[in-house]
Write a protein that holds these residues in place. Structure first.
Motif, PDB file in Angstrom:
ATOM      1  N   THR A  89       3.836   3.599  -6.220  1.00  0.00           N
ATOM      2  CA  THR A  89       3.277   4.893  -6.518  1.00  0.00           C
ATOM      3  C   THR A  89       3.002   6.217  -5.516  1.00  0.00           C
ATOM      4  N   GLU A  90       3.385   7.530  -6.033  1.00  0.00           N
ATOM      5  CA  GLU A  90       3.751   8.664  -5.716  1.00  0.00           C
ATOM      6  C   GLU A  90       2.512   9.198  -4.764  1.00  0.00           C
TER       7      GLU A  90
ATOM      8  N   THR B 248      -1.885   4.830  -9.466  1.00  0.00           N
ATOM      9  CA  THR B 248      -0.759   4.928 -10.498  1.00  0.00           C
ATOM     10  C   THR B 248       0.614   4.887 -10.814  1.00  0.00           C
ATOM     11  N   ASP B 249       1.572   3.921 -11.104  1.00  0.00           N
ATOM     12  CA  ASP B 249       3.284   3.627 -10.197  1.00  0.00           C
ATOM     13  C   ASP B 249       4.053   5.562 -10.182  1.00  0.00           C
ATOM     14  N   ASP B 250       5.329   4.940  -9.991  1.00  0.00           N
ATOM     15  CA  ASP B 250       5.946   6.244 -10.013  1.00  0.00           C
ATOM     16  C   ASP B 250       6.141   6.501 -12.342  1.00  0.00           C
ATOM     17  N   LYS B 251       5.841   5.119 -12.381  1.00  0.00           N
ATOM     18  CA  LYS B 251       6.544   5.424 -14.098  1.00  0.00           C
ATOM     19  C   LYS B 251       5.262   5.959 -15.198  1.00  0.00           C
ATOM     20  N   GLY B 252       3.825   6.522 -14.204  1.00  0.00           N
ATOM     21  CA  GLY B 252       2.971   6.508 -14.727  1.00  0.00           C
ATOM     22  C   GLY B 252       1.981   5.703 -15.170  1.00  0.00           C
ATOM     23  N   ARG B 253       2.078   4.311 -15.307  1.00  0.00           N
ATOM     24  CA  ARG B 253       1.058   3.223 -16.065  1.00  0.00           C
ATOM     25  C   ARG B 253       0.532   3.075 -14.738  1.00  0.00           C
TER      26      ARG B 253
ATOM     27  N   LYS C 226      11.134  -0.946  -1.423  1.00  0.00           N
ATOM     28  CA  LYS C 226      10.134  -1.062  -2.603  1.00  0.00           C
ATOM     29  C   LYS C 226       9.980  -2.263  -2.672  1.00  0.00           C
TER      30      LYS C 226
END
Length: 57
Positions: free
Chosen positions: A1-2, A25-30, A49
Motif C-alpha cells: 500500500t502507499e 488499497t495496494d500500490d496498483k489500486g486493488r 516487500k
C-alpha cells in the motif's frame, strides 16, 4: 500500500477493536479487504516487500 505505516496501523487497530474488516488499497489500486478476526499478524513499515497469505487453522 502507499499508505503510511501510521495509517495502516490505525486501520488495523480500529478494525480489530471494533470487529470490522481491514480495508486497504495496494500500490496498483486493488482493494484488499480482510476480516479483522482472520488476521494473524501484520508487518507494518518494512522496507522489504513481503507476500501475505491467509489460511484456515
Amino acid at each position: 500500500t502507499e499508505q503510511s505505516a501510521d495509517e495502516v496501523n490505525t486501520a488495523i487497530a480500529d478494525a480489530v477493536e471494533n470487529g470490522k474488516t481491514i480495508n486497504l488499497t495496494d500500490d496498483k489500486g486493488r482493494r484488499i479487504v480482510v476480516p479483522a478476526g482472520s488476521l494473524g499478524y501484520a508487518i507494518i513499515g518494512s522496507e522489504t516487500k513481503h507476500a501475505v497469505g491467509f489460511g484456515n487453522l
